[in-house]
Scaffold this active site. Structure first.
Site, mmCIF file in Angstrom:
data_model
loop_
_atom_site.group_PDB
_atom_site.id
_atom_site.type_symbol
_atom_site.label_atom_id
_atom_site.label_comp_id
_atom_site.label_asym_id
_atom_site.label_seq_id
_atom_site.Cartn_x
_atom_site.Cartn_y
_atom_site.Cartn_z
ATOM 1 N N ASP A 165 0.818 -1.225 0.000
ATOM 2 C CA ASP A 165 0.000 0.000 0.000
ATOM 3 C C ASP A 165 0.849 1.272 0.000
ATOM 4 O O ASP A 165 0.480 2.264 -0.629
ATOM 5 C CB ASP A 165 -0.903 0.047 1.236
ATOM 6 C CG ASP A 165 -1.905 -1.080 1.231
ATOM 7 O OD1 ASP A 165 -2.134 -1.668 0.161
ATOM 8 O OD2 ASP A 165 -2.455 -1.377 2.315
HETATM 9 P P1 NAP Z 1 0.901 -3.971 3.127
HETATM 10 O O1 NAP Z 1 0.240 -3.025 2.204
HETATM 11 O O2 NAP Z 1 0.097 -4.626 4.178
HETATM 12 O O3 NAP Z 1 1.585 -5.084 2.199
HETATM 13 C C1 NAP Z 1 2.459 -6.018 2.734
HETATM 14 C C2 NAP Z 1 2.838 -6.986 1.625
HETATM 15 O O4 NAP Z 1 3.835 -7.843 2.166
HETATM 16 C C3 NAP Z 1 1.695 -7.863 1.182
HETATM 17 O O5 NAP Z 1 1.175 -7.453 -0.053
HETATM 18 C C4 NAP Z 1 2.298 -9.276 1.146
HETATM 19 O O6 NAP Z 1 2.181 -9.831 -0.171
HETATM 20 C C5 NAP Z 1 3.776 -9.043 1.478
HETATM 21 N N1 NAP Z 1 4.292 -10.100 2.345
HETATM 22 C C6 NAP Z 1 3.709 -10.664 3.428
HETATM 23 N N2 NAP Z 1 4.504 -11.611 3.938
HETATM 24 C C7 NAP Z 1 5.620 -11.636 3.173
HETATM 25 C C8 NAP Z 1 6.808 -12.405 3.198
HETATM 26 N N3 NAP Z 1 7.024 -13.352 4.126
HETATM 27 N N4 NAP Z 1 7.750 -12.164 2.258
HETATM 28 C C9 NAP Z 1 7.546 -11.221 1.305
HETATM 29 N N5 NAP Z 1 6.432 -10.464 1.234
HETATM 30 C C10 NAP Z 1 5.479 -10.671 2.165
HETATM 31 O O7 NAP Z 1 2.157 -3.312 3.863
HETATM 32 P P2 NAP Z 1 2.780 -1.855 3.795
HETATM 33 O O8 NAP Z 1 3.076 -1.473 2.381
HETATM 34 O O9 NAP Z 1 3.880 -1.846 4.808
HETATM 35 O O10 NAP Z 1 1.615 -0.898 4.251
HETATM 36 C C11 NAP Z 1 1.145 -0.889 5.582
HETATM 37 C C12 NAP Z 1 -0.352 -0.825 5.582
HETATM 38 O O11 NAP Z 1 -0.793 -1.035 6.922
HETATM 39 C C13 NAP Z 1 -0.885 0.516 5.128
HETATM 40 O O12 NAP Z 1 -2.070 0.361 4.389
HETATM 41 C C14 NAP Z 1 -1.168 1.219 6.449
HETATM 42 O O13 NAP Z 1 -2.170 2.202 6.329
HETATM 43 C C15 NAP Z 1 -1.615 0.053 7.302
HETATM 44 N N6 NAP Z 1 -1.484 0.325 8.747
HETATM 45 C C16 NAP Z 1 -0.278 0.637 9.257
HETATM 46 C C17 NAP Z 1 -0.156 0.954 10.594
HETATM 47 C C18 NAP Z 1 1.167 1.374 11.182
HETATM 48 O O14 NAP Z 1 1.168 1.937 12.263
HETATM 49 N N7 NAP Z 1 2.286 1.103 10.533
HETATM 50 C C19 NAP Z 1 -1.262 0.888 11.415
HETATM 51 C C20 NAP Z 1 -2.490 0.515 10.871
HETATM 52 C C21 NAP Z 1 -2.571 0.233 9.532
HETATM 53 P P3 NAP Z 1 2.202 -11.424 -0.383
HETATM 54 O O15 NAP Z 1 1.121 -11.983 0.446
HETATM 55 O O16 NAP Z 1 1.998 -11.578 -1.844
HETATM 56 O O17 NAP Z 1 3.546 -11.893 0.042
#
Ligand code: NAP
Length: 465
Positions: free
Chosen positions: A387
């Site tokens: 994301d």
């Molecule tokens: P993300 O959008 O959740 O994407 C994470 C990606 O990691 C997934 O598409 C997944 O694809 C991949 N993944 C999972 N396990 C893996 C592995 N073992 N090896 C390789 N890839 C792996 O993560 P992000 O880009 O860090 O974004 C964070 C999201 O969380 C945002 O939408 C944010 O708003 C939300 N959020 C964050 C917080 C905070 O405080 N940081 C709090 C609440 C919400 P595959 O399954 O294809 O591997």
């Protein structure tokens, strides 16, 4: 008299240490000092309280033993489980406030404690409402994060009205109780409703929004401690509770802003429900390659920006990232890390992991500072982020993440994205970055893929290239 002065002096020291701790926790280079100051502040507050004249120590020692038995294993959870661990700590804080409030109220109403003045009864009610809802709400949040209970939002018609109605009854009962403190059954109603409200408040919120909710519950726990401080006439509780309450609120606001969401959207938006058939039927293809292809691109680059995300945390790939950094910097490649404020699942998630792998702080660059450099960057290496690098946030008004600031990985000359499949991330949506002409997908667990890339870069792979 001397004991009382010592207690007040310890409380003053504790308050100063808590404030310094928050200040130092602001930057990775002073964060350890911040933790030490927080621990010292808490020790000073406990010692000060134990010096209080006329205390019986038996129950205190028994509670300390129970707390230690629960606390030590809780401190050993892996980093990915820290959000649920934090939720449990808030649950205990809320429970303590609700129990102290209940005990103080019944001591007062039976004539064995302090007189139930309107101010005291009001503070007791606030303490119990906030403590009760923090207790059950935090338990629910921990359960969702640990996936013991369903993580998807559970919604039904009229849900918000029912929830707000229950809260209104609890607050109305509290107002009546202030005028008629002897009506103890009202106190019981307030306590029960606040416990039920905590559960109902969390049910409609998706598991992935839990970190924001936890930080909001942190703020409620702080406010209940402030109320408890007024009830017990304890200044350090008032100060620590106010710091806790305001820092929790500020953190929730920062997280909401970084996701371009409002508080109401997090609390009532039921975010995380499966999106209805987006882009169904569109036949798009992503270009995929091997660790060797990735290594080729990386070693021929002059500048590389690594974008870590939740997948790096799941795979625990931070040490492999460090090895890539070492291999590339050895070759004279300029390597930086782009840190998105909500990458991963808790604030500072990426900073903590990269610090654990002992990457230099100055290589970690905040999103706003690195974005202008990306068009001139040769290769962006996206490690399990989704994301936070989705260009739809910039232009697709129908996207749930529209308006969320992102790291402009698509603007770099080339992009390598490591993840296990084409599955979406937290927001449940497709990412056009993966289909871009200059993006190379390398499928697999981030730790495994990066390990292979390191082998290729260090010439240990032994393969025929
Ligand atoms: P993300 O959008 O959740 O994407 C994470 C990606 O990691 C997934 O598409 C997944 O694809 C991949 N993944 C999972 N396990 C893996 C592995 N073992 N090896 C390789 N890839 C792996 O993560 P992000 O880009 O860090 O974004 C964070 C999201 O969380 C945002 O939408 C944010 O708003 C939300 N959020 C964050 C917080 C905070 O405080 N940081 C709090 C609440 C919400 P595959 O399954 O294809 O591997």
């Amino acid at each position: 008299m001397i004991a009382e002065h010592l207690t007040q002096a310890s409380y003053l020291a504790a308050a100063i240490l808590f404030i310094l701790s928050l200040r130092w926790l602001n930057h990775p280079s002073t964060a350890r000092r911040g933790v030490a100051a927080g621990v010292a502040g808490m020790a000073a507050a406990i010692v000060g309280t134990l010096l209080h004249p006329g205390l019986g120590y038996t129950w205190i020692v028994a509670a300390m033993v129970v707390g230690t038995v629960i606390g030590v294993p809780l401190s050993r959870v892996p980093l990915t489980a820290v959000p649920q661990r934090t939720a449990l700590s808030h649950a205990f804080g809320g429970l303590a406030a609700a129990l102290v409030g209940t005990a103080e109220y019944f001591l007062g109403v039976s004539g064995n404690g302090h007189e139930l003045t309107p101010f005291r009864t009001g503070a007791l009610s606030a303490e119990v409402i906030l403590g009760g809802l923090t207790f059950t709400g935090s338990l629910m949040a921990a359960g969702k994060l640990q996936e013991i209970i369903p993580t998807r939002p559970i919604t039904y018609k009229g849900q918000n009205i029912i929830n707000l109605g229950l809260l209104a009854i609890a607050v109305g009962s509290a107002i009546y109780l202030v005028a008629h403190p002897e009506q103890w059954f009202l106190f019981v109603i307030i306590l029960v409703l606040s416990l039920v409200f905590g559960v109902l408040l969390i049910i409609p919120i998706g598991g992935a929004d839990m970190p924001t909710v936890i930080s909001l519950l942190n703020s409620y726990a702080g406010l209940s401690a402030v109320a408890m401080g007024f009830v017990l006439d304890n200044k350090v509780l008032i100060i620590a509770g106010a710091l806790d309450g305001s820092s929790g609120l500020i953190l929730s606001i920062i997280m909401c802003k970084a996701m371009n969401r409002s508080f109401t959207n997090v609390l009532f938006g039921a975010f995380g429900q499966v999106q209805a058939g987006s882009a169904a039927g569109e036949a798009k293809t992503a270009k995929s390659g091997t660790a060797r292809d990735a290594a080729d691109l990386l070693e021929n680059a002059g500048s590389v920006v690594v974008v870590p995300g939740y997948g790096m945390a799941v795979a625990q790939a931070q040490h492999r990232v460090r090895e890539i950094y070492d291999q590339l910097t050895k070759r004279g490649v300029d390597v930086k890390f782009a840190i998105h404020p909500v990458a991963g699942r808790m604030p500072g998630h990426m900073n903590v992991l990269l610090a654990e792998a002992e990457l230099p702080y100055d290589a970690l660059v905040e999103m706003d500072d690195i974005n202008h450099d990306l068009p001139q960057t040769d290769v962006v290496l996206v490690v399990g982020a989704n994301d936070v690098v989705n260009p739809a946030a910039r232009h697709d008004k129908s996207s749930p993440i529209f308006g969320m600031p992102i790291i402009d990985a698509d603007k770099a000359k080339a992009c390598i994205a490591i993840k296990r499949s084409m599955n979406p991330g937290f927001a449940g949506i497709e990412n056009e970055l993966y289909y871009a002409d200059n993006t190379l997908m390398v499928f697999g667990d981030a730790k495994g893929v990066l390990g292979d890339v390191v082998k290729e870069l260090s010439g240990e792979s032994g393969g025929i290239h």
